[in-house]
Design an enzyme around this catalytic site. Structure first.
Site, PDB file in Angstrom:
ATOM      1  CG  ASP A 174      -2.225   0.353   0.783  1.00  0.00           C
ATOM      2  OD1 ASP A 174      -2.226   1.758   0.752  1.00  0.00           O
ATOM      3  OD2 ASP A 174      -3.334   0.110   1.143  1.00  0.00           O
ATOM      4  CG  HIS A 199      -4.664   4.057   1.120  1.00  0.00           C
ATOM      5  ND1 HIS A 199      -4.840   2.261   1.009  1.00  0.00           N
ATOM      6  CD2 HIS A 199      -6.419   3.558   0.319  1.00  0.00           C
ATOM      7  CE1 HIS A 199      -5.690   1.655   0.328  1.00  0.00           C
ATOM      8  NE2 HIS A 199      -7.132   2.231  -0.129  1.00  0.00           N
ATOM      9  CB  SER A 205      -9.268   0.473  -0.001  1.00  0.00           C
ATOM     10  OG  SER A 205      -8.155   0.504  -1.206  1.00  0.00           O
TER      11      SER A 205
END
Ligand SMILES: [Ca+2]
Ligand SMILES: [Ca+2]
Ligand SMILES: [Ca+2]
Length: 632
Positions: A281, A357, A537
């Site tokens: 990520d 994220h 996600s």
């Protein structure tokens, strides 16, 4: 939880009987008997701004006082409150997308749009009398921020071929007319990235690929695609994990009777202990709700001059690897051993503050549970292996491929081997592309090494077949549900979605996203924080965590058995190719996962053996439908 109290007005009711003067004053109107009340339409929103995001848009506006009378039994409402908006409505065409926004909000995020497509946006304020003057239409084109310029290819050389020629160019460079090729990363097994001496268009890149593939030393070549995170940002709100204990959370059968989101028991299976989950990520930031779980990862974000790009308006071109902001803190430019997230903010379209994220995804999987603070992770005993492969400007598929191989325990030239090979690999990213040979090769390698790869289905409200890596083979692709158990407006769909899990819907209400770990910094890391985000996600992270639980309870489970446990069909499910909004769960007949329904080990196993046969009886675990039992 006042933020969920929306005022959804009956937009089509009573319009025919509205009074003439109302019609003249409001762009739409709702009251049947305006004589009871002083009629006043809301004022139109002002300063309406529409910004392109990745597969979506961000809309903001100003408006007059949000204070409204709470006593609606009194006809003579205070005059200055009468025209206050009770909600806002953002509409998009094509697609007839309507987003209703609470009166306290001045922003809307619309997800599930197509990059490169032109949309017209209007905004109106609404109260009980009608709608304000329509602001717009304003034009906007969602974008990934990538211009279709190709600076790098991935090349698969035939067995035994040296990737570099005697003159230092990449093998095969002499077969190409237009540019010179230099070999860069060695991903093992003859798979290499190759830099072009100058960037070319996608059409020119295809000519180069054809020239390379005509060279007998080269098996195949392809453009090194750029992938992006598969979620949508949002500011933080109060804590609530409906995604676990709510009516359509993954632990819904553990919910206390009637209404509550408080769990009545602990999650089944193991807690993830002994299982390493790689989160490939944007990197990781420190967080007190996830400390001892985090292993030493790696940073596979490349940094090549031709990938430098403008990051803010009137700014200079900066490096693709955001580590440039502070190499002492974040590691050297290009691949390095420090996966700390330097922030992925953008000042040019798609504009956003740093998302953190990777931290959010990791927290869904492994945030510490019962530590008295914050949230509960799905598999709080699991070890998180943070691997950075997405920069502020997306991620190269070759970098993601290297990350996948390394995570699984494979060897990457020039990088110390991973001491903690991952059973689970989470890829919360997507791009509109066919599954590249680069990614498929890496996924195959990881699978052969014993890893299970979970991917986000993508957020384009489109058939998942067009989105990579969800359309790769040997992955478990995850679509997103909202708090009503339905498919979210943005989630990709179709045969290729293996299973659905909570991804949240911030437009339904800000606190109906997925709450997890974040950071308060807008550009660089600041104080640790929590935030709601939405996206496939987030959905994928639930499945990675759930599978980690199952593996920790039964380490011998194969990928096939894990799919069965999720009720995921190996062969795909029968589903329509259009957005499936008609079936009860709106998920195109794929499963909506429930953690408590996954089989756990039978208990009280009794063996009665005689000479010719083995008779068994056992006590199935509660709340479980065991469809098979393997005797070893
Ligand atoms: Ca780094
Ligand atoms: Ca770096
Ligand atoms: Ca916690």
């Amino acid at each position: 939880m006042t933020a969920t109290l929306f005022s959804f007005l009956p937009l089509s009711v009573n319009r025919a009987s509205a009074l003439a003067d109302v019609s003249e004053r409001c762009s739409e109107n709702f009251v049947t008997d305006a004589t009871q009340l002083a009629v006043d339409c809301p004022s139109a929103p002002t300063n309406v701004q529409v910004l392109p995001a990745d597969q979506g848009i961000e809309v903001s506006w100003d408006a007059t006082s949000i204070e409204t009378s709470v006593d609606d039994t009194i006809a003579n409402t205070v005059a200055q409150d009468v025209n206050a908006p009770k909600s806002f409505r953002v509409t998009l065409s094509p697609g007839d997308i309507v987003v209703n926004v609470a009166p306290t909000s001045r922003t809307a995020s619309v997800a599930g749009l197509m990059n490169g497509k032109d949309y017209e946006v209007t905004v109106v304020a609404i109260n009980e009398f009608g709608a304000s003057e329509i602001v717009g239409p304003l034009s906007v084109t969602p974008t990934s921020g990538h211009e279709g310029v190709v600076g790098q290819l991935v090349v698969q050389y035939e067995v035994g071929v040296d990737a570099t020629s005697g003159d230092g160019t990449a093998t095969g460079s002499e077969s190409v007319d237009s540019v010179e090729l230099t070999s860069s990363a060695d991903l093992g097994e003859g798979l290499h990235t190759v830099e072009l001496s100058e960037s070319v268009t996608e059409a020119e890149a295809q000519v180069i690929i054809d020239e390379l593939e005509a060279d007998p030393r080269i098996a195949w070549a392809e453009v090194d695609d750029i992938l992006a995170t598969a979620d949508v940002a949002d500011p933080d709100y109060a804590t609530r994990q409906w995604n676990l204990w709510g009516e359509f959370g993954i632990a819904r059968s553990l919910r206390a009777p009637a209404s509550s989101t408080v769990p009545t028991g602990s999650l089944p299976g193991g807690d993830g202990q002994g299982v390493t989950v790689a989160v490939i990520d944007t990197g990781i930031t420190p967080h007190a709700d996830m400390t001892q779980q985090v292993l030493q990862g790696y940073d596979f974000v490349s940094d090549r001059p031709e990938l430098a790009a403008v990051r803010e308006v009137e700014g200079d071109r900066v490096g693709f690897d955001g580590d440039y902001v502070d190499p002492e803190t974040f590691g050297s430019l290009g691949w390095d051993a420090n996966p700390a997230d330097p922030g992925d903010w953008r000042g040019v379209a798609p504009v956003r503050p740093s998302s953190w994220h990777g931290t959010h995804v990791a927290g869904i999987i492994g945030a510490q549970t019962n530590n008295g603070i914050g949230i509960a992770g799905v598999a709080s005993g699991a070890q998180i292996l943070p691997i950075r492969a997405l920069s502020w400007n997306g991620g190269l598929s070759s970098d993601v491929a290297a990350a996948i191989i390394w995570a699984a325990g494979g060897h990457i030239a020039g990088v110390d081997d991973n001491q903690n090979p991952a059973r689970m690999i989470n890829l919360s990213m997507a791009s509109r592309a066919q599954c590249s040979a680069t990614l498929q090769t890496a996924i195959n390698t990881a699978t052969e090494l014993g890893s299970v790869v979970v991917v986000a289905a993508g957020n384009a409200n489109s058939d998942v077949r067009d989105y990579s890596p969800a359309n790769c083979e040997q992955v478990i692709s995850v679509g997103a549900t909202d708090a009503t158990g339905g498919r979210t407006i943005y989630s990709n769909f179709g045969d290729g979605v293996d299973v659905y899990a909570p991804g949240g819907d911030l437009n339904a209400s800000g606190d109906l996203g997925i709450y997890s770990l974040s950071n308060a910094g807008a550009r660089e890391p600041g104080a640790e924080a929590y935030a709601y985000r939405q996206g496939t996600s987030m959905a994928a992270a639930h499945i990675s965590g759930l599978l980690a639980r199952l593996i920790s309870a039964q380490p011998s489970l194969t990928e096939s058995e894990l799919r069965s446990a999720l009720n995921v069909n190996d062969t795909g499910t029968v589903s329509p190719t259009e957005p499936c909004v008609v079936d009860a769960q709106k998920t195109c007949e794929s499963s909506v996962v429930e953690i408590a329904a996954a089989p756990s080990s039978p208990t009280g196993l009794v063996l009665n053996a005689d000479v010719r046969a083995v008779a068994m009886k056992w006590t199935p675990s509660a709340d479980t439908t065991v469809t098979g039992l393997r005797v070893q």
